[in-house]
Design a protein around this motif. Structure first.
Motif, mmCIF file in Angstrom:
data_model
loop_
_atom_site.group_PDB
_atom_site.id
_atom_site.type_symbol
_atom_site.label_atom_id
_atom_site.label_comp_id
_atom_site.label_asym_id
_atom_site.label_seq_id
_atom_site.Cartn_x
_atom_site.Cartn_y
_atom_site.Cartn_z
ATOM 1 N N ILE A 125 31.875 29.691 54.038
ATOM 2 C CA ILE A 125 32.592 31.136 54.409
ATOM 3 C C ILE A 125 33.795 31.261 53.237
ATOM 4 N N HIS A 126 33.612 32.522 52.937
ATOM 5 C CA HIS A 126 34.679 33.043 51.741
ATOM 6 C C HIS A 126 35.102 34.444 52.189
ATOM 7 N N ILE A 127 36.560 34.495 51.904
ATOM 8 C CA ILE A 127 36.963 35.987 52.374
ATOM 9 C C ILE A 127 37.750 36.468 51.238
ATOM 10 N N VAL A 128 38.031 37.901 51.129
ATOM 11 C CA VAL A 128 38.744 38.380 50.242
ATOM 12 C C VAL A 128 39.264 39.710 50.449
ATOM 13 N N ASP A 129 40.317 40.169 50.241
ATOM 14 C CA ASP A 129 40.832 41.444 50.541
ATOM 15 C C ASP A 129 40.707 42.304 49.102
ATOM 16 N N HIS A 130 40.316 43.387 48.848
ATOM 17 C CA HIS A 130 40.517 44.303 47.728
ATOM 18 C C HIS A 130 40.403 45.809 47.961
ATOM 19 N N GLU A 131 40.902 46.287 47.222
ATOM 20 C CA GLU A 131 40.682 47.947 47.052
ATOM 21 C C GLU A 131 39.343 48.103 46.102
ATOM 22 N N LEU A 132 38.479 48.894 46.755
ATOM 23 C CA LEU A 132 37.447 49.089 46.083
ATOM 24 C C LEU A 132 37.301 50.022 45.041
ATOM 25 N N TYR A 133 37.834 49.528 43.705
ATOM 26 C CA TYR A 133 37.981 50.022 42.465
ATOM 27 C C TYR A 133 36.951 49.170 41.431
ATOM 28 N N ASP A 134 36.636 48.191 41.978
ATOM 29 C CA ASP A 134 35.705 47.091 41.060
ATOM 30 C C ASP A 134 34.305 47.972 40.816
ATOM 31 N N LEU A 135 33.811 48.387 41.995
ATOM 32 C CA LEU A 135 32.655 49.053 41.825
ATOM 33 C C LEU A 135 32.535 50.470 41.228
ATOM 34 N N VAL A 136 33.788 51.139 41.334
ATOM 35 C CA VAL A 136 34.213 52.269 40.425
ATOM 36 C C VAL A 136 34.004 52.185 39.194
ATOM 37 N N HIS A 137 34.695 51.141 38.574
ATOM 38 C CA HIS A 137 34.749 50.734 37.269
ATOM 39 C C HIS A 137 33.376 50.199 36.527
ATOM 40 N N TYR A 153 22.919 38.560 44.347
ATOM 41 C CA TYR A 153 23.985 37.621 44.203
ATOM 42 C C TYR A 153 23.824 36.656 45.333
ATOM 43 N N ARG A 154 24.126 35.270 44.918
ATOM 44 C CA ARG A 154 24.309 34.184 45.668
ATOM 45 C C ARG A 154 25.638 33.881 46.193
ATOM 46 N N ILE A 155 26.067 33.149 47.234
ATOM 47 C CA ILE A 155 27.189 32.913 47.713
ATOM 48 C C ILE A 155 27.925 31.817 46.621
ATOM 49 N N SER A 156 27.093 31.221 45.892
ATOM 50 C CA SER A 156 27.650 30.010 44.702
ATOM 51 C C SER A 156 28.266 30.929 43.672
ATOM 52 N N ASP A 157 27.811 32.373 43.885
ATOM 53 C CA ASP A 157 28.498 33.167 42.603
ATOM 54 C C ASP A 157 29.966 33.252 42.881
ATOM 55 N N TRP A 158 30.496 33.154 44.040
ATOM 56 C CA TRP A 158 31.734 33.351 44.631
ATOM 57 C C TRP A 158 32.562 32.069 45.096
ATOM 58 N N THR A 159 31.961 31.255 45.715
ATOM 59 C CA THR A 159 32.726 30.090 46.288
ATOM 60 C C THR A 159 31.840 29.058 46.373
ATOM 61 N N GLU A 160 32.259 27.889 46.779
ATOM 62 C CA GLU A 160 31.463 26.777 47.034
ATOM 63 C C GLU A 160 31.476 26.266 48.632
ATOM 64 N N ASP A 161 32.258 27.101 49.454
ATOM 65 C CA ASP A 161 32.389 26.906 50.634
ATOM 66 C C ASP A 161 31.246 27.870 51.415
ATOM 67 N N VAL A 172 39.324 46.961 51.807
ATOM 68 C CA VAL A 172 38.407 46.349 52.899
ATOM 69 C C VAL A 172 38.773 44.958 52.734
ATOM 70 N N THR A 173 38.302 44.102 53.769
ATOM 71 C CA THR A 173 38.163 42.600 53.734
ATOM 72 C C THR A 173 36.751 42.318 53.688
ATOM 73 N N ASN A 174 36.431 41.426 52.841
ATOM 74 C CA ASN A 174 34.879 41.156 52.623
ATOM 75 C C ASN A 174 34.882 39.653 53.276
ATOM 76 N N CYS A 175 33.943 39.524 54.131
ATOM 77 C CA CYS A 175 33.892 37.905 54.473
ATOM 78 C C CYS A 175 32.281 37.465 54.350
ATOM 79 N N LEU A 176 32.209 36.593 53.704
ATOM 80 C CA LEU A 176 30.873 36.246 53.152
ATOM 81 C C LEU A 176 30.529 34.916 53.809
ATOM 82 N N LEU A 177 29.451 34.734 54.611
ATOM 83 C CA LEU A 177 28.957 33.738 55.610
ATOM 84 C C LEU A 177 27.682 33.357 54.995
#
Length: 315
Positions: free
Chosen positions: A14-26, A4-12, A112-117
């Motif tokens: 620094i990017h931050i998101v809270d989520h429950e880790l069910y996406d990996l499970v699915h 993954y590149r940061i551009s896959d998630w945001t143009e900024d 978790v909270t994920n912070c992309l830098l």
């Protein structure tokens, strides 16, 4: 393996998101892996090493141009980074650097909270807290830190502030996000150097989770029962390990939640007081002023971040 590149998630940067880790499970559809239902979602119940390794193999990925900070807000799970597995719980923070193969595998309730830098921001040096950047142009934090209770609270407040600014897109939000990010890096570097090998006793992680989940009603006796402790002994243990007594810790969490409600809702102040666990409005005002130096009404009118709360006793 996905990259993954940061551009896959945001143009900024620094990017931050809270989520429950069910996406990996699915991401895995394999009926051979034992599962259990949690809140209506099938969550992998990693009861054996074979299932665990199968999950890791099929969900691991890497980053090309950003560092990921992963802060565990609640629950527990398994993190795999470059083939090394770590049990993670509330209050843990991990640093995943570019091109490290990794996967986070949830047990029920992992959030978790994920912070992309962006690495480009780190390489600028002058943009970020410079003592945390090594000669190779990347951050110098260890893979995982177990934070002390007060550092946990401050970390969560800063992550919330970054998310609020990043999502609000108000004028100068880039500068506000960068300022808060620097505060976070300074906090974590200070914790790393001043509390080597220390942090919340890991056996208290489930208790801290329980307190967070039952913040409006939790009592000392209920919290002690989570670890099968005698309340008197638990009170001393909590003070020694957390650096604040039980009431101080709970009140600080309640005031933080009250501030979030004041800034994000139109609920009456008296209703907020009850929602966060104060039966007396007068007591709520007294405690609120103690930790913020202001009244709830003043915080609501300002619609800005409150003054910094007094530090808990150092660990």
């Amino acid at each position: 393996m996905l990259t993954y590149r940061i551009s896959d998630w945001t143009e900024d940067p620094i990017h931050i998101v809270d989520h429950e880790l069910y996406d990996l499970v699915h991401a895995i559809k394999n009926s051979d892996i034992p599962t259990r239902s949690y809140k209506g979602v099938d969550v992998y119940h990693l009861t054996d090493s074979e299932s665990r390794m199968l999950c890791i193999r099929d969900t691991q990925h890497e980053h090309e141009d950003f560092i990921e900070l992963i802060y565990v807000r609640s629950g527990s799970g398994i993190a795999s980074i470059d083939g090394q597995q770590y049990m993670i719980q509330k209050g843990d923070i991990m640093f995943v650097y570019p091109h490290q193969a990794h996967a986070n595998l949830p047990m029920p309730s992992l959030c978790v909270t994920n912070c992309l830098l962006a690495t480009a921001l780190v390489r600028r040096r002058s943009a970020l807290f410079e003592p945390c950047i090594g000669q190779n142009g990347t951050l110098t934090f260890p893979t995982i830190q177990h934070l002390s209770a007060d550092t946990m609270l401050q970390t969560e407040q800063l992550l919330d502030r970054i998310a609020k600014e990043a999502n609000g897109h108000l004028p100068y939000y880039h500068e506000a996000v960068l300022y808060a990010m620097n505060e976070l890096l300074l906090l974590l570097k200070r914790h790393e150097q001043c509390s080597p090998g220390r942090g919340v006793q890991r056996s208290l992680a489930a208790t801290l989770d329980f307190i967070q989940a039952h913040l409006d009603t939790v009592t000392l006796a209920e919290a002690a029962a989570i670890g099968s402790y005698n309340p008197t002994y638990f009170s001393r243990l909590f003070r020694n390990e957390v650096g604040a007594n039980f009431t101080e810790y709970v009140n600080k969490l309640r005031i933080h939640k009250a501030i979030m409600l004041l800034l994000s809702t139109d609920l009456p102040i008296e209703e907020i007081s009850l929602n966060v666990g104060f039966k007396s409005k007068i007591h709520f005002y007294d405690v609120f002023r103690k930790y913020t130096g202001a009244t709830p009404g003043a915080i609501r009118r300002s619609k800005t971040e409150p003054p910094t709360a007094p530090q808990l006793p150092p660990l």
